[in-house]
Design an enzyme around this catalytic site. Structure first.
Site, PDB file in Angstrom:
ATOM      1  N   ASN A  93       0.829  -1.211   0.000  1.00  0.00           N
ATOM      2  CA  ASN A  93       0.000   0.000   0.000  1.00  0.00           C
ATOM      3  C   ASN A  93       0.860   1.256   0.000  1.00  0.00           C
ATOM      4  OD1 ASN A  93      -2.507  -1.235  -0.072  1.00  0.00           O
ATOM      5  ND2 ASN A  93      -2.610  -1.465   2.158  1.00  0.00           N
TER       6      ASN A  93
ATOM      7  N   TYR B 122       7.957 -12.217  10.963  1.00  0.00           N
ATOM      8  CA  TYR B 122       8.687 -10.939  10.914  1.00  0.00           C
ATOM      9  C   TYR B 122       9.831 -11.025   9.894  1.00  0.00           C
ATOM     10  CZ  TYR B 122      11.242  -6.883  12.858  1.00  0.00           C
ATOM     11  OH  TYR B 122      11.888  -5.683  13.051  1.00  0.00           O
TER      12      TYR B 122
HETATM   13  P1  NAD Z   1       7.717  -0.012  17.670  1.00  0.00           P
HETATM   14  O1  NAD Z   1       6.947  -1.263  17.894  1.00  0.00           O
HETATM   15  O2  NAD Z   1       8.019   0.863  18.824  1.00  0.00           O
HETATM   16  O3  NAD Z   1       6.993   0.905  16.585  1.00  0.00           O
HETATM   17  C1  NAD Z   1       6.235   0.407  15.535  1.00  0.00           C
HETATM   18  C2  NAD Z   1       5.090   1.357  15.287  1.00  0.00           C
HETATM   19  O4  NAD Z   1       4.321   0.893  14.172  1.00  0.00           O
HETATM   20  C3  NAD Z   1       4.117   1.434  16.473  1.00  0.00           C
HETATM   21  O5  NAD Z   1       3.802   2.790  16.716  1.00  0.00           O
HETATM   22  C4  NAD Z   1       2.903   0.654  16.011  1.00  0.00           C
HETATM   23  O6  NAD Z   1       1.721   1.055  16.631  1.00  0.00           O
HETATM   24  C5  NAD Z   1       2.928   0.943  14.510  1.00  0.00           C
HETATM   25  N1  NAD Z   1       2.253  -0.070  13.694  1.00  0.00           N
HETATM   26  C6  NAD Z   1       2.414  -1.422  13.743  1.00  0.00           C
HETATM   27  N2  NAD Z   1       1.647  -2.018  12.812  1.00  0.00           N
HETATM   28  C7  NAD Z   1       0.997  -1.022  12.148  1.00  0.00           C
HETATM   29  C8  NAD Z   1       0.061  -0.999  11.090  1.00  0.00           C
HETATM   30  N3  NAD Z   1      -0.358  -2.138  10.511  1.00  0.00           N
HETATM   31  N4  NAD Z   1      -0.402   0.204  10.662  1.00  0.00           N
HETATM   32  C9  NAD Z   1      -0.012   1.346  11.252  1.00  0.00           C
HETATM   33  N5  NAD Z   1       0.876   1.394  12.258  1.00  0.00           N
HETATM   34  C10 NAD Z   1       1.380   0.214  12.708  1.00  0.00           C
HETATM   35  O7  NAD Z   1       9.053  -0.470  16.936  1.00  0.00           O
HETATM   36  P2  NAD Z   1      10.357   0.374  16.536  1.00  0.00           P
HETATM   37  O8  NAD Z   1      11.490  -0.169  17.287  1.00  0.00           O
HETATM   38  O9  NAD Z   1      10.082   1.813  16.571  1.00  0.00           O
HETATM   39  O10 NAD Z   1      10.530  -0.101  15.031  1.00  0.00           O
HETATM   40  C11 NAD Z   1      10.135   0.701  13.928  1.00  0.00           C
HETATM   41  C12 NAD Z   1      10.500   0.005  12.628  1.00  0.00           C
HETATM   42  O11 NAD Z   1      11.897  -0.274  12.586  1.00  0.00           O
HETATM   43  C13 NAD Z   1       9.789  -1.346  12.446  1.00  0.00           C
HETATM   44  O12 NAD Z   1       9.430  -1.490  11.087  1.00  0.00           O
HETATM   45  C14 NAD Z   1      10.849  -2.352  12.820  1.00  0.00           C
HETATM   46  O13 NAD Z   1      10.657  -3.567  12.174  1.00  0.00           O
HETATM   47  C15 NAD Z   1      12.110  -1.645  12.366  1.00  0.00           C
HETATM   48  N6  NAD Z   1      13.285  -2.131  13.117  1.00  0.00           N
HETATM   49  C16 NAD Z   1      13.499  -1.707  14.398  1.00  0.00           C
HETATM   50  C17 NAD Z   1      14.598  -2.195  15.092  1.00  0.00           C
HETATM   51  C18 NAD Z   1      14.941  -1.747  16.490  1.00  0.00           C
HETATM   52  O14 NAD Z   1      15.894  -2.277  17.058  1.00  0.00           O
HETATM   53  N7  NAD Z   1      14.251  -0.804  17.084  1.00  0.00           N
HETATM   54  C19 NAD Z   1      15.456  -3.135  14.482  1.00  0.00           C
HETATM   55  C20 NAD Z   1      15.164  -3.552  13.202  1.00  0.00           C
HETATM   56  C21 NAD Z   1      14.092  -3.028  12.518  1.00  0.00           C
END
Ligand code: NAD
Ligand code: UDP
Length: 311
Positions: free
Chosen positions: A99, A145
């Protein structure tokens, strides 16, 4: 020049820091979130800014907006949360990314996809370079994931080749800092919260598995550099090269919190990667990426946040 920027997952841990930084740089921000693991509290201080807009929406549903750039951060990142509804996690990574790529195509926006070190699985190459294809179980509890993010990368490159969508792909390694949820389930927040509450520190397995922990400010700087880099789609690793065992992390947290908590050992979850460390050569060469905050300093800042925010 000021841009109109969509940040999906903008109320989450990383997304909220991105919203803040890009607002500070003078841009208009649309923060979109379904509040699965995100919290309004994370962006409360931004709501009064006339250049900031919040939309409650799920990226698995289409949306029409006029934007110049899209940071596609939406997806729970903690194993506890992404495994709580694995089919939803796959939908977010596959339908959600489609999307957002469709939106990027329609309005000619550049899309940056938040991929992950998890696409390397339990890596047989160490440290992990971007050229490594990974070692991922397709049917395990982490697969929703890992495989979801692998498909999200594939979608980005196919939308680029087939539809000319301007994409950037980053692979984020374990990042921590203020605004992680107290019950997030990831190791840094778990250990800090346990130490501050005087509860047992729960090491899974024998604690010899390694991770390389990056402080959020370093990562967010790298993410924005990559979005604005011309002529390089990625993928690029972003993180911190200093590798620690989980046991070393537990000891460091106990030291920095002066906690009396004791360490206990619980079973290691299925498919838990034995070691992980990014090779950051490409990030350094292409983005002039630098790590400024060592784990010890980042832990102190994160502990201070939880001291203020734990009830
Ligand atoms: P987080 O869980 O704090 O944040 C994810 C956010 O996405 C949340 O606010 C959640 O409510 C929102 N969300 C989830 N599904 C959704 C949907 N279908 N529609 C709309 N909103 C949705 O995680 P984060 O640590 O902030 O991670 C952010 C991104 O970075 C993610 O994609 C994650 O896979 C990636 N990532 C993070 C890390 C890390 O170490 N923090 C490592 C690798 C990848
Ligand atoms: N871990 C742990 N105790 C906890 C939470 C996690 O020992 O309370 C371990 C986990 O098994 C893994 C490492 O810490 O080996 C990092 O886990 P996290 O969930 O933070 O991230 P990921 O496994 O996705 O890298």
């Amino acid at each position: 020049m000021s841009k109109r920027i969509l940040i999906t997952g903008g109320a989450g841990f990383l997304g909220s820091h991105l919203c803040e930084k890009l607002l500070d740089e003078g841009n208009e921000i649309i923060c979109l979130d379904n509040f699965h693991t995100g919290r309004k509290k994370n962006i409360l201080h931004l709501l009064d800014n006339p250049r900031f807009e919040l939309i409650r929406h799920d990226i698995t549903e289409e949306i029409r907006l006029e934007v110049d750039q899209i940071y596609n951060m939406a997806c729970p990142a903690s194993p506890v949360h992404y495994q709580s509804n694995p089919i939803k996690t796959i939908k977010t990574n596959v339908l959600g990314t489609m999307n957002m790529l469709g939106l990027a195509k329609r309005v000619n926006a550049r899309l940056l996809q938040a991929s992950t070190s998890e696409i390397y699985g339990d890596p047989k190459e160490h440290p992990q370079r971007e050229s490594y294809w990974g070692n991922v179980n397709t049917i395990g509890i982490r697969s929703c994931y890992d495989e979801g993010k692998r498909v999200s990368e594939t979608l980005c490159f196919d939308y680029n080749r087939y539809n000319n969508v301007d994409i950037r792909v980053i692979r984020i390694f374990n990042t921590y800092g203020p605004r992680m949820l107290a019950d997030d389930g990831r190791v840094v927040s778990n250990f800090i919260v346990q130490a501050l509450r005087g509860n047992d520190i729960t090491i899974y397995g024998d604690g010899s598995q390694t991770r390389s922990f990056c402080y959020v400010d370093d990562l967010v700087t790298g993410i924005v550099s990559m979005m604005n880099k011309e002529g390089f789609l990625g993928p690029v690793n972003l993180g911190n090269e200093s590798e620690f065992t989980v046991k070393e992390l537990a000891e460091l947290v106990i030291e920095k919190t002066n906690s009396k908590s004791k360490i206990i050992y619980n079973p290691l979850p299925q498919d838990d990667p034995a070691r992980r460390k990014p090779d950051l050569t490409i990030a350094k060469e292409k983005l002039n990426y630098k790590v400024n905050v060592p784990l010890r300093d980042g832990l102190v800042k994160t502990i201070a946040y939880f001291e203020k925010n734990l009830n």
